[in-house]
Design a protein around this motif. Sequence first.
Motif, short mmCIF file in Angstrom:
data_model
loop_
_atom_site.label_atom_id
_atom_site.label_comp_id
_atom_site.label_asym_id
_atom_site.label_seq_id
_atom_site.Cartn_x
_atom_site.Cartn_y
_atom_site.Cartn_z
N MET A 1 0.84 -1.18 0.00
CA MET A 1 0.00 0.00 0.00
C MET A 1 0.88 1.24 0.00
O MET A 1 1.81 1.35 0.81
CB MET A 1 -0.89 0.01 1.25
CG MET A 1 -1.80 1.22 1.39
SD MET A 1 -2.48 1.37 3.06
CE MET A 1 -2.96 -0.31 3.41
N THR A 2 0.60 2.18 -0.89
CA THR A 2 1.31 3.44 -0.85
C THR A 2 0.50 4.44 -0.03
O THR A 2 -0.72 4.38 0.02
CB THR A 2 1.52 4.01 -2.26
OG1 THR A 2 0.29 4.52 -2.78
CG2 THR A 2 2.08 2.95 -3.21
N GLY A 3 1.21 5.35 0.65
CA GLY A 3 0.50 6.32 1.48
C GLY A 3 -0.16 5.71 2.70
O GLY A 3 -1.15 6.23 3.22
N GLY A 4 0.39 4.62 3.18
CA GLY A 4 -0.25 3.88 4.28
C GLY A 4 -0.22 4.56 5.62
O GLY A 4 -0.94 4.16 6.53
N ALA A 5 0.61 5.60 5.78
CA ALA A 5 0.64 6.34 7.04
C ALA A 5 -0.28 7.55 7.02
O ALA A 5 -0.38 8.26 8.01
CB ALA A 5 2.06 6.80 7.34
N GLY A 6 -0.94 7.76 5.90
CA GLY A 6 -1.87 8.87 5.80
C GLY A 6 -3.22 8.54 6.38
O GLY A 6 -3.46 7.46 6.94
N PHE A 7 -4.13 9.46 6.22
CA PHE A 7 -5.47 9.35 6.80
C PHE A 7 -6.22 8.11 6.32
O PHE A 7 -6.60 7.23 7.11
CB PHE A 7 -6.22 10.65 6.47
CG PHE A 7 -7.71 10.56 6.40
CD1 PHE A 7 -8.44 10.06 7.46
CD2 PHE A 7 -8.38 11.00 5.27
CE1 PHE A 7 -9.82 9.99 7.39
CE2 PHE A 7 -9.75 10.95 5.20
CZ PHE A 7 -10.48 10.43 6.25
N ILE A 8 -6.41 7.98 5.01
CA ILE A 8 -7.13 6.81 4.50
C ILE A 8 -6.27 5.57 4.65
O ILE A 8 -6.76 4.50 5.04
CB ILE A 8 -7.54 7.02 3.03
CG1 ILE A 8 -8.50 8.21 2.91
CG2 ILE A 8 -8.19 5.76 2.47
CD1 ILE A 8 -8.87 8.56 1.47
N GLY A 9 -4.97 5.69 4.38
CA GLY A 9 -4.09 4.53 4.44
C GLY A 9 -4.03 3.89 5.81
O GLY A 9 -4.10 2.66 5.94
N ALA A 10 -3.89 4.69 6.85
CA ALA A 10 -3.81 4.14 8.21
C ALA A 10 -5.13 3.48 8.61
O ALA A 10 -5.14 2.42 9.25
CB ALA A 10 -3.44 5.23 9.20
N THR B 1 -1.67 -7.43 -4.29
CA THR B 1 -2.42 -6.25 -4.69
C THR B 1 -1.69 -5.02 -4.17
O THR B 1 -1.20 -5.01 -3.03
CB THR B 1 -3.85 -6.26 -4.12
OG1 THR B 1 -4.61 -7.29 -4.76
CG2 THR B 1 -4.56 -4.93 -4.37
N VAL B 2 -1.63 -3.97 -4.98
CA VAL B 2 -1.10 -2.68 -4.56
C VAL B 2 -2.27 -1.69 -4.51
O VAL B 2 -2.94 -1.48 -5.52
CB VAL B 2 -0.03 -2.15 -5.53
CG1 VAL B 2 0.50 -0.80 -5.05
CG2 VAL B 2 1.12 -3.16 -5.67
N ILE B 3 -2.51 -1.14 -3.34
CA ILE B 3 -3.51 -0.09 -3.20
C ILE B 3 -2.75 1.24 -3.16
O ILE B 3 -2.02 1.51 -2.21
CB ILE B 3 -4.37 -0.28 -1.94
CG1 ILE B 3 -5.06 -1.64 -1.99
CG2 ILE B 3 -5.42 0.84 -1.84
CD1 ILE B 3 -5.88 -1.96 -0.74
N HIS B 4 -2.92 2.02 -4.20
CA HIS B 4 -2.13 3.24 -4.39
C HIS B 4 -2.90 4.46 -3.90
O HIS B 4 -3.79 4.97 -4.58
CB HIS B 4 -1.77 3.38 -5.86
CG HIS B 4 -1.01 4.62 -6.20
ND1 HIS B 4 -0.02 5.15 -5.38
CD2 HIS B 4 -1.09 5.46 -7.27
CE1 HIS B 4 0.47 6.26 -5.94
NE2 HIS B 4 -0.17 6.47 -7.07
N LEU B 5 -2.55 4.91 -2.68
CA LEU B 5 -3.20 6.06 -2.06
C LEU B 5 -2.28 7.27 -1.98
O LEU B 5 -2.76 8.39 -1.75
CB LEU B 5 -3.65 5.69 -0.63
CG LEU B 5 -4.65 4.55 -0.50
CD1 LEU B 5 -4.84 4.20 0.98
CD2 LEU B 5 -5.98 4.90 -1.15
N ALA B 6 -0.97 7.07 -2.14
CA ALA B 6 -0.02 8.18 -1.99
C ALA B 6 -0.30 9.24 -3.05
O ALA B 6 -0.54 8.93 -4.22
CB ALA B 6 1.40 7.67 -2.12
#
Length: 321
Positions: free
Chosen positions: A1-10, A65-70
């Motif tokens: 997962m990209t951006g996993g430390a962000g709001f949606i990612g976390a 799977t890659v969930i791309h949120l960054a």
Amino acid sequence: MTGGAGFIGANLCNTLLARKVSEVIVIDDFSTGTHMNLEGLAVDVHEASILDRSAVDKAVARADTVIHLAARPSVPRSLADPLASNEVNVTGTLNILEAARRVGAHVVVASSSSVYGGNQKLPKKEGMLPCPLSPYAVSKLAAENYTLAYAACFEVPVLAIRLFNVFGPMQSSGHAYAAVIPQFVEAAVRGHELQVHGDGRQTRDFTYVRSVTEILADAALRRVVHNGPVNLAFGTRTNLLTVIQILERIIGRRLDVEYLTPRPGDVRDSQADTGILRTLFPAATPYHLESALASTVQWYMNRFATEYRRPGETPISLAAE
């Protein structure tokens, strides 16, 4: 997962771990996300930018799977630095798609309802002509088009999701580019004026973050694909004045409001058509707006009490049930 430390990612990390996913790998440069968001979570964290292709390859190497949120979020931020928004949101997405293509991973890419922009027709249907009004919106449209092109050209299994005004716990509020609900909630909790750009009658399809993470987790686990973009929202249409009224009920007092000039690049109204979403995710259920806002307010109050209360500020109390 990209951006996993962000709001949606976390929040998504929590959802995936609750579903007993065997391994959750996060790549994040912590430019907007925080280490605190991931405290206590059994995730493998790679602290790096999605612009670092070798770091991306390493993080994606074992992914199914890659969930791309960054992303570099925010319309105002893109107006201040269009080149930076393009580099992260477009080139960064290409790096993810290339890495996923090499290992055969399924890719879920987060796009944005901002791509509809100046197209005033409601509800927003995925097949209507995009009319982006900001560099941010242009960059998200380019990212989703690259995603769909990789499916067409390279047979990468993809799902391009258009997010609509997501809100909830862990959303950043203390900066100039914060979204409207965290700005409202933090101001209300601190006892400050709420700032409204425009007359407050502009409407949005507000979507609680837990609805979003449940759908994203389901998409990953079932490897859901689609040959076009998919709205992720539930067809609601709420104006900002109504949000303020709900917050007043939750908090139990009148909130002071300051009206400012409208911001360049902001759209007047937004509402998702849900037809494709309902076909792909028939079990998806929205959270009631008032209960979701109450949970969000409670999270901010807890954070206010333990982390960022300023000298002389007194936290408010929630209205009695």
